[in-house]
Scaffold this motif. Structure first.
Motif, PDB file in Angstrom:
ATOM      1  N   TRP A 276       0.836  -1.197   0.000  1.00 30.14           N
ATOM      2  CA  TRP A 276       0.000   0.000   0.000  1.00 30.14           C
ATOM      3  C   TRP A 276       0.873   1.251   0.000  1.00 30.14           C
ATOM      4  O   TRP A 276       1.891   1.318   0.691  1.00 30.14           O
ATOM      5  N   ASN A 277       0.459   2.228  -0.797  1.00 30.91           N
ATOM      6  CA  ASN A 277       1.107   3.535  -0.822  1.00 30.91           C
ATOM      7  C   ASN A 277       0.074   4.617  -0.554  1.00 30.91           C
ATOM      8  O   ASN A 277      -1.105   4.449  -0.880  1.00 30.91           O
ATOM      9  N   LEU A 278       0.542   5.721   0.018  1.00 28.51           N
ATOM     10  CA  LEU A 278      -0.331   6.869   0.243  1.00 28.51           C
ATOM     11  C   LEU A 278       0.182   8.017  -0.629  1.00 28.51           C
ATOM     12  O   LEU A 278       0.717   9.011  -0.143  1.00 28.51           O
ATOM     13  N   PHE A 279       0.047   7.837  -1.938  1.00 30.74           N
ATOM     14  CA  PHE A 279       0.496   8.843  -2.895  1.00 30.74           C
ATOM     15  C   PHE A 279      -0.437  10.059  -2.903  1.00 30.74           C
ATOM     16  O   PHE A 279      -0.016  11.157  -3.259  1.00 30.74           O
ATOM     17  N   ASP A 280      -1.699   9.853  -2.560  1.00 27.23           N
ATOM     18  CA  ASP A 280      -2.695  10.921  -2.586  1.00 27.23           C
ATOM     19  C   ASP A 280      -2.680  11.633  -1.231  1.00 27.23           C
ATOM     20  O   ASP A 280      -2.972  11.021  -0.207  1.00 27.23           O
ATOM     21  N   GLN A 281      -2.320  12.909  -1.273  1.00 27.79           N
ATOM     22  CA  GLN A 281      -2.086  13.623  -0.023  1.00 27.79           C
ATOM     23  C   GLN A 281      -2.652  15.033  -0.068  1.00 27.79           C
ATOM     24  O   GLN A 281      -2.841  15.618  -1.136  1.00 27.79           O
ATOM     25  N   ILE A 282      -2.918  15.563   1.123  1.00 28.37           N
ATOM     26  CA  ILE A 282      -3.299  16.957   1.306  1.00 28.37           C
ATOM     27  C   ILE A 282      -2.459  17.498   2.461  1.00 28.37           C
ATOM     28  O   ILE A 282      -2.476  16.944   3.556  1.00 28.37           O
ATOM     29  N   PHE A 283      -1.690  18.554   2.201  1.00 27.16           N
ATOM     30  CA  PHE A 283      -0.867  19.159   3.251  1.00 27.16           C
ATOM     31  C   PHE A 283      -1.000  20.679   3.159  1.00 27.16           C
ATOM     32  O   PHE A 283      -1.460  21.206   2.138  1.00 27.16           O
ATOM     33  N   PHE A 284      -0.573  21.407   4.203  1.00 24.50           N
ATOM     34  CA  PHE A 284      -0.917  22.820   4.264  1.00 24.50           C
ATOM     35  C   PHE A 284       0.005  23.584   5.205  1.00 24.50           C
ATOM     36  O   PHE A 284       0.731  22.987   6.013  1.00 24.50           O
TER      37      PHE A 284
END
Length: 348
Positions: A276-284
């Motif tokens: 599993w990868n967490l390529f989809d991200q939201i950062f701020f």
């Protein structure tokens, strides 16, 4: 429709007879990102390599398949949100769409047509015609400016490597100034190590955009989202963007990435070779961690991985239920799960 959250706070340390209830009311807004896995129309564009996604192409991409895909993606988007009324996200970053026309079909689907979404989109130089885009509820977000930034790359032979732009949108989110960047960084084609410099270049471009906004306003609220083809712990994020996973470590101008804790727990938005990868991200930026009651701040982040988005049988059991698998039409949604964050503020 406004999402309203009621939270009761009780002074637990007082004697029971002295407890008085006080109700606080919060407004919740949803920011989402979704890689929709090749949302192409059926028309052959002579200027791009979209031949596979045509009725006579390898994928035999028919009008029926296209309409099914639109309906399924619209359903997913309609169900991402805080409350159970399916209010849908207030703004959405989108990756892997072919053109503005597919976005128009998407927001006019019965699942979304009453949400009153606007579209911001530029055609990118990507050879397949794959673009990023931004959808927003017109009664909540008012865009004041938007611009696409080309990511200029060259391969080892010195030839231009055309890829997706990064899209910057600035405006007023419930009358509060906010900036959004939508990304789709270069893939890992050819291997993670060999392709890493391309994603590091994408991170530098993202940092350049962010730094330019902070230079104008040190307290700028900037939300960056996308399919980065890197995990939150990879060099593009940790060494170049210098993202933080600990809220206490976030300082003025630095970036907080709530997805890093998720990936360390083994959570992901896509699977490949049973990993599993967490390529989809939201950062701020850290300004969204403020304690000011009258403005929006970060509340929580999540992966939208409802049961119907998961394949429940066969070789890829447990993976995202995608449109194509093994070269055959599978009739699913996407090979990625959407991700989201909630913003919250106290209201009268």
């Amino acid at each position: 429709m406004k999402n309203i959250l009621l939270i009761q706070t009780l002074p637990f340390l007082l004697p029971l007879a002295l407890i008085s209830q006080k109700t606080k009311t919060y407004q919740v807004r949803t920011i989402a990102f979704y890689n929709v896995e090749n949302l192409f129309d059926t028309i052959n564009d002579p200027n791009t390599y979209d031949d596979d996604r045509t009725p006579l192409g390898k994928d035999k991409w028919t009008k029926k398949h296209y309409e099914e895909k639109i309906r399924k993606i619209a359903r997913v988007l309609s169900e991402i949100g805080y409350d159970k009324a399916h209010t849908s996200p207030d703004v959405i970053g989108i990756a892997e769409i072919e053109n503005r026309e597919v976005l128009t079909d998407l927001i006019n689907d019965p699942y979304l047509i009453d949400k009153n979404y606007g579209i911001i989109h530029f055609d990118s130089p990507d050879l397949r015609g794959v673009d990023v885009a931004f959808l927003y509820k017109k009664d909540i977000f008012v865009p004041m400016s938007f611009k696409n930034y080309e990511l200029v790359l060259y391969d080892e032979d010195g030839y231009r490597d055309f890829t997706r732009d990064q899209l910057l949108i600035s405006g007023f989110f419930d009358n509060e100034e906010m900036h959004f960047i939508v990304n789709h960084w270069p893939s890992r084609r050819g291997g993670e190590e060999k392709s890493r410099p391309k994603r590091e270049a994408a991170a530098r471009l993202n940092k350049k955009i962010t730094d330019s906004l902070i230079k104008i306003n040190p307290k700028a609220k900037i939300i960056s989202m996308g399919d980065l083809n890197d995990d939150p712990v990879d060099s593009s994020l940790k060494k170049i963007l210098k993202t933080e996973s600990n809220i206490d470590s976030v300082t003025a101008g630095s970036i907080y990435n709530p997805m890093e804790k998720m990936t360390r727990k083994g959570l992901g938005s896509l699977a490949y070779h049973d990993n599993w990868n967490l390529f989809d991200q939201i950062f701020f930026t850290g300004e969204l961690l403020n304690e000011e009651k009258s403005s929006y701040k970060f509340w929580k982040a999540g992966i939208f991985n409802k049961d119907y988005l998961i394949l429940h049988k066969g070789k890829y059991k447990g993976y995202p239920y995608r449109t194509y698998a093994g070269g055959q039409y599978a009739g699913g949604y996407s090979d990625h799960f959407p991700v989201y964050i909630y913003l919250i503020k106290e209201v009268e």
